[in-house]
Design a protein around this motif. Sequence first.
Motif, PDB file in Angstrom:
ATOM      1  N   SER A 247      -4.958  11.234   9.034  1.00 30.93           N
ATOM      2  CA  SER A 247      -6.320  11.452   9.547  1.00 30.93           C
ATOM      3  C   SER A 247      -7.273  11.907   8.459  1.00 30.93           C
ATOM      4  CB  SER A 247      -6.292  12.473  10.685  1.00 30.93           C
ATOM      5  OG  SER A 247      -5.553  11.977  11.781  1.00 30.93           O
ATOM      6  N   ARG A 248      -6.756  12.671   7.497  1.00 26.81           N
ATOM      7  CA  ARG A 248      -7.644  13.143   6.416  1.00 26.81           C
ATOM      8  C   ARG A 248      -8.061  11.990   5.516  1.00 26.81           C
ATOM      9  NH1 ARG A 248      -3.326  17.485   4.642  1.00 26.81           N
ATOM     10  NH2 ARG A 248      -2.129  15.626   5.186  1.00 26.81           N
ATOM     11  N   LEU A 249      -7.092  11.142   5.143  1.00 30.09           N
ATOM     12  CA  LEU A 249      -7.437   9.994   4.305  1.00 30.09           C
ATOM     13  C   LEU A 249      -8.334   9.013   5.061  1.00 30.09           C
ATOM     14  CD1 LEU A 249      -4.024   9.264   2.533  1.00 30.09           C
ATOM     15  CD2 LEU A 249      -6.101  10.222   1.513  1.00 30.09           C
ATOM     16  N   ALA A 250      -8.119   8.900   6.360  1.00 31.47           N
ATOM     17  CA  ALA A 250      -8.980   8.019   7.148  1.00 31.47           C
ATOM     18  C   ALA A 250     -10.411   8.527   7.147  1.00 31.47           C
ATOM     19  CB  ALA A 250      -8.450   7.916   8.568  1.00 31.47           C
ATOM     20  N   ALA A 251     -10.578   9.851   7.298  1.00 34.57           N
ATOM     21  CA  ALA A 251     -11.923  10.424   7.375  1.00 34.57           C
ATOM     22  C   ALA A 251     -12.624  10.446   6.023  1.00 34.57           C
ATOM     23  CB  ALA A 251     -11.844  11.839   7.943  1.00 34.57           C
ATOM     24  N   TYR A 252     -11.898  10.785   4.966  1.00 36.54           N
ATOM     25  CA  TYR A 252     -12.532  11.007   3.669  1.00 36.54           C
ATOM     26  C   TYR A 252     -12.524   9.780   2.752  1.00 36.54           C
ATOM     27  CZ  TYR A 252     -11.809  15.847   5.169  1.00 36.54           C
ATOM     28  OH  TYR A 252     -11.792  17.012   5.878  1.00 36.54           O
ATOM     29  N   ALA A 253     -11.553   8.865   2.965  1.00 33.68           N
ATOM     30  CA  ALA A 253     -11.415   7.738   2.031  1.00 33.68           C
ATOM     31  C   ALA A 253     -11.387   6.379   2.718  1.00 33.68           C
ATOM     32  CB  ALA A 253     -10.144   7.910   1.198  1.00 33.68           C
ATOM     33  N   GLY A 254     -11.522   6.373   4.036  1.00 32.68           N
ATOM     34  CA  GLY A 254     -11.528   5.096   4.751  1.00 32.68           C
ATOM     35  C   GLY A 254     -10.187   4.392   4.754  1.00 32.68           C
ATOM     36  N   VAL A 255      -9.089   5.161   4.632  1.00 36.20           N
ATOM     37  CA  VAL A 255      -7.740   4.576   4.664  1.00 36.20           C
ATOM     38  C   VAL A 255      -7.272   4.571   6.117  1.00 36.20           C
ATOM     39  CG1 VAL A 255      -5.369   4.728   3.833  1.00 36.20           C
ATOM     40  CG2 VAL A 255      -7.263   5.422   2.342  1.00 36.20           C
ATOM     41  N   HIS A 256      -7.474   3.463   6.798  1.00 30.16           N
ATOM     42  CA  HIS A 256      -7.165   3.385   8.228  1.00 30.16           C
ATOM     43  C   HIS A 256      -5.786   2.815   8.513  1.00 30.16           C
ATOM     44  CE1 HIS A 256     -11.247   4.560   8.915  1.00 30.16           C
ATOM     45  NE2 HIS A 256     -11.726   3.490   8.299  1.00 30.16           N
ATOM     46  N   LEU A 257      -5.122   2.295   7.481  1.00 36.17           N
ATOM     47  CA  LEU A 257      -3.738   1.841   7.588  1.00 36.17           C
ATOM     48  C   LEU A 257      -2.956   2.551   6.493  1.00 36.17           C
ATOM     49  CD1 LEU A 257      -4.306  -2.012   8.113  1.00 36.17           C
ATOM     50  CD2 LEU A 257      -3.874  -0.282   9.873  1.00 36.17           C
ATOM     51  N   GLY A 258      -1.967   3.335   6.882  1.00 37.24           N
ATOM     52  CA  GLY A 258      -1.265   4.195   5.945  1.00 37.24           C
ATOM     53  C   GLY A 258      -0.367   3.452   4.980  1.00 37.24           C
ATOM     54  N   GLU A 259       0.122   4.187   3.977  1.00 38.59           N
ATOM     55  CA  GLU A 259       0.883   3.589   2.889  1.00 38.59           C
ATOM     56  C   GLU A 259       2.185   2.966   3.386  1.00 38.59           C
ATOM     57  OE1 GLU A 259       2.622   4.816  -1.552  1.00 38.59           O
ATOM     58  OE2 GLU A 259       1.652   6.319  -0.264  1.00 38.59           O
ATOM     59  N   GLU A 260       2.916   3.658   4.278  1.00 38.64           N
ATOM     60  CA  GLU A 260       4.187   3.106   4.753  1.00 38.64           C
ATOM     61  C   GLU A 260       3.953   1.867   5.602  1.00 38.64           C
ATOM     62  OE1 GLU A 260       8.267   4.288   7.194  1.00 38.64           O
ATOM     63  OE2 GLU A 260       6.729   5.821   6.846  1.00 38.64           O
ATOM     64  N   LEU A 261       2.940   1.883   6.443  1.00 36.61           N
ATOM     65  CA  LEU A 261       2.648   0.704   7.254  1.00 36.61           C
ATOM     66  C   LEU A 261       2.254  -0.473   6.365  1.00 36.61           C
ATOM     67  CD1 LEU A 261       2.291  -0.695   9.949  1.00 36.61           C
ATOM     68  CD2 LEU A 261      -0.005   0.304  10.111  1.00 36.61           C
ATOM     69  N   LEU A 262       1.460  -0.221   5.334  1.00 43.19           N
ATOM     70  CA  LEU A 262       1.094  -1.295   4.410  1.00 43.19           C
ATOM     71  C   LEU A 262       2.326  -1.822   3.668  1.00 43.19           C
ATOM     72  CD1 LEU A 262      -2.278  -0.021   2.879  1.00 43.19           C
ATOM     73  CD2 LEU A 262      -1.946  -1.856   4.548  1.00 43.19           C
ATOM     74  N   ALA A 263       3.272  -0.941   3.363  1.00 41.33           N
ATOM     75  CA  ALA A 263       4.499  -1.387   2.706  1.00 41.33           C
ATOM     76  C   ALA A 263       5.306  -2.295   3.625  1.00 41.33           C
ATOM     77  CB  ALA A 263       5.330  -0.181   2.289  1.00 41.33           C
ATOM     78  N   ARG A 264       5.368  -1.954   4.901  1.00 41.04           N
ATOM     79  CA  ARG A 264       6.083  -2.808   5.857  1.00 41.04           C
ATOM     80  C   ARG A 264       5.332  -4.128   6.069  1.00 41.04           C
ATOM     81  NH1 ARG A 264      10.270  -0.324   8.543  1.00 41.04           N
ATOM     82  NH2 ARG A 264      10.472   1.917   8.115  1.00 41.04           N
ATOM     83  N   TYR A 265       4.029  -4.060   6.064  1.00 41.13           N
ATOM     84  CA  TYR A 265       3.222  -5.279   6.128  1.00 41.13           C
ATOM     85  C   TYR A 265       3.508  -6.157   4.908  1.00 41.13           C
ATOM     86  CZ  TYR A 265      -1.069  -8.126   5.699  1.00 41.13           C
ATOM     87  OH  TYR A 265      -1.966  -9.164   5.534  1.00 41.13           O
ATOM     88  N   ALA A 266       3.594  -5.543   3.746  1.00 42.17           N
ATOM     89  CA  ALA A 266       3.870  -6.300   2.510  1.00 42.17           C
ATOM     90  C   ALA A 266       5.221  -6.993   2.598  1.00 42.17           C
ATOM     91  CB  ALA A 266       3.819  -5.367   1.297  1.00 42.17           C
ATOM     92  N   ARG A 267       6.208  -6.346   3.223  1.00 42.69           N
ATOM     93  CA  ARG A 267       7.516  -6.994   3.365  1.00 42.69           C
ATOM     94  C   ARG A 267       7.391  -8.250   4.230  1.00 42.69           C
ATOM     95  NH1 ARG A 267      13.226  -4.051   3.877  1.00 42.69           N
ATOM     96  NH2 ARG A 267      12.549  -3.675   1.751  1.00 42.69           N
ATOM     97  N   GLU A 268       6.600  -8.177   5.293  1.00 44.09           N
ATOM     98  CA  GLU A 268       6.381  -9.361   6.129  1.00 44.09           C
ATOM     99  C   GLU A 268       5.697 -10.472   5.329  1.00 44.09           C
ATOM    100  OE1 GLU A 268       7.491  -9.666   9.390  1.00 44.09           O
ATOM    101  OE2 GLU A 268       8.496  -7.813   8.801  1.00 44.09           O
ATOM    102  N   ILE A 269       4.780 -10.102   4.461  1.00 40.93           N
ATOM    103  CA  ILE A 269       4.124 -11.099   3.608  1.00 40.93           C
ATOM    104  C   ILE A 269       5.128 -11.715   2.645  1.00 40.93           C
ATOM    105  CG2 ILE A 269       2.354 -11.470   1.844  1.00 40.93           C
ATOM    106  CD1 ILE A 269       1.267 -11.079   4.673  1.00 40.93           C
ATOM    107  N   GLY A 270       6.067 -10.918   2.158  1.00 40.14           N
ATOM    108  CA  GLY A 270       7.119 -11.466   1.300  1.00 40.14           C
ATOM    109  C   GLY A 270       7.935 -12.521   2.021  1.00 40.14           C
TER     110      GLY A 270
END
Length: 643
Positions: A247-270
Amino acid sequence: MTAPTAPRTAQTTRADAAERLRALHDEGRIAAEYPRVPGLLAEIAQAKDGWRGLSRAGGLLARTEPGAVRELHPGAVPLTAAVTGHGTLDALGASLTAELARHGVPLRLLRGEHDSWLRDLRDTGSPLYAPDTELALCLLDAQIVFDELPAPWGPGDVSEVLDAKLRLLTGLVEQYMRHGSGVLVLNTLPLLTVHTRQLVDHRSRTELSLKWREFNTGLLRLALDHPRVHVIDLDPLIAESGPVRDSRLAAYAGVHLGEELLARYAREIGHLARAVRGRTKKVLVVDLDNTLWDGILGDDGPGGIAAATTYRGAAFGAFQQVVKQIGSQGVLLAVCSKNDRDAVIGVLRDHPDMRLREADFVAVSANWEPKDGNLRAIAERLNLGVDSLVFADDSPFECGLVAANLPDTAVVRLDEEPALHIGRLLADGWFDTRELTDADRDRAGQYRADAGRRDLLDSTGSMDDYLRELDVRVDVSPVRPHELARIAQITLRTNQFNLTTQRLQKADVQQRLDSPDHLVLAIRTGDRFGDNGVVGALFAHRDEDGLHLDNVLLSCRVFARGIEQAALAALLDHARETGAPAVHGSYLPTAKNHKVRDFLPSLGFETTDENAEGHLAFRHSLAVIPQAPGHVTLDVSFRPGPG
């Protein structure tokens, strides 16, 4: 006195892999040693938080130019992916780099600006639309909806915005289909409690959740309606990961998809990249003892093993069911076990716990020879490369042996805990394909029919006698509508008999079919043992100087039966009858298609050019047309047939 050496654990091995990769980076040898990288990443991925290790590894790999890798390893062709989105996606690049490198594919990443998704999708001059972009990734999150709501808002307001977004995305997808050439990747939007709990009554929350699911369903349907659209459903990934966002990164940096979720997304792209590149695995080879059943057959006997009746046995039975499920969808199943063959066959035929039976496997290798050699023999029997195999075993020694001696074979290191077998097997999507075809579902039956062909070959006096008795029938005619997916799949998955390795999606094949200047012909075969269906394709286009062969492809399981010679003879005859002054062809070498280098010259083509990379250009004058082999019954039509 020397202190005893501590035993090496799996965790130690994974740490070593990370250190070896770091050493390659520090010594500037990533490009030179790139073939070693997938194996190192496979070790790193096995850790409990493997996504973190892969992300760190991807950060190192991203510092090496993809072009430098290809210069040293021509088969490592970089993949260009363009990324755009709504929120901050800085963490995605490293994970994407690592996940593609796991499959031997260097990544060339084109990043969009923050919150530029709408501009990038609208602008046909953006990197998403570039001709060399193979994957156009557009990552969206729930804020594209909630940022546009009035204050205060209700379920009706959300419904209006969602309807408008779906119409907008539908139009943008249709534009991309007209002007883009890659695969457009979208994703479903996660709905968070921070959104639903802003509504205090349960009925309104239910309305919101229902409408949200309808929107995501609409997104998923876009992938069914457009063959070059892929929609990643984030819900299953979220269920296996941590929070969607901080929630802090979402509010302050606009990171609405977290690092672990993006990593799992990247695996699907692989997984998707591997399918797009035609690197889908074809064979699952499994061990038996403590892999398919609980116990060791040689020690415990048939009565002492279990795949049901006990808690552990039931876990092995569930694993067998998943293996059987995979095999029902065109993946060939084989056994590689250190056991006595007769005992293994007896269990597969008669043991009451077995969900997998002898008939489910196209090959059963049970002996006491090293498993790497047995895997080579299985691949040779199936006329496939070892890079088509996935090997699953519970033994760290056997997995290490195969990984070291057959680096192109994917190794699934099963856990000592059988309840985790299924997750380990499915984690890497080795068998993912863009679309399943009827030929896929019948593939195991086709390979089993090859046993009859081998018996016939063994019983005849010569190859000529064998081919005459085989009664080969070849049909060459335009692709029919229901064969479209199969033809695209042949371009994606055929590596050995593939003159130019052009990879085509369904939409690309359809585009050629719709063009009056192109020929897209299916090669269908059958013989005394049954119908093989569509086994190859011919792509050509007409130009002022004659007919140009864009590609010739043939499934490896029908090699050496005269099929390719018959099909090309038919095409050359057609070219002469329609007034073409010549037929032109080419050969682009890869690591796997060297067998077809001399195919066109064997049919009367003359070499007209050869460059330093081994690319060959050919020309056939049509003065003398080769005849189809005498043992082949050839049926040819260049008019579209019934669908």
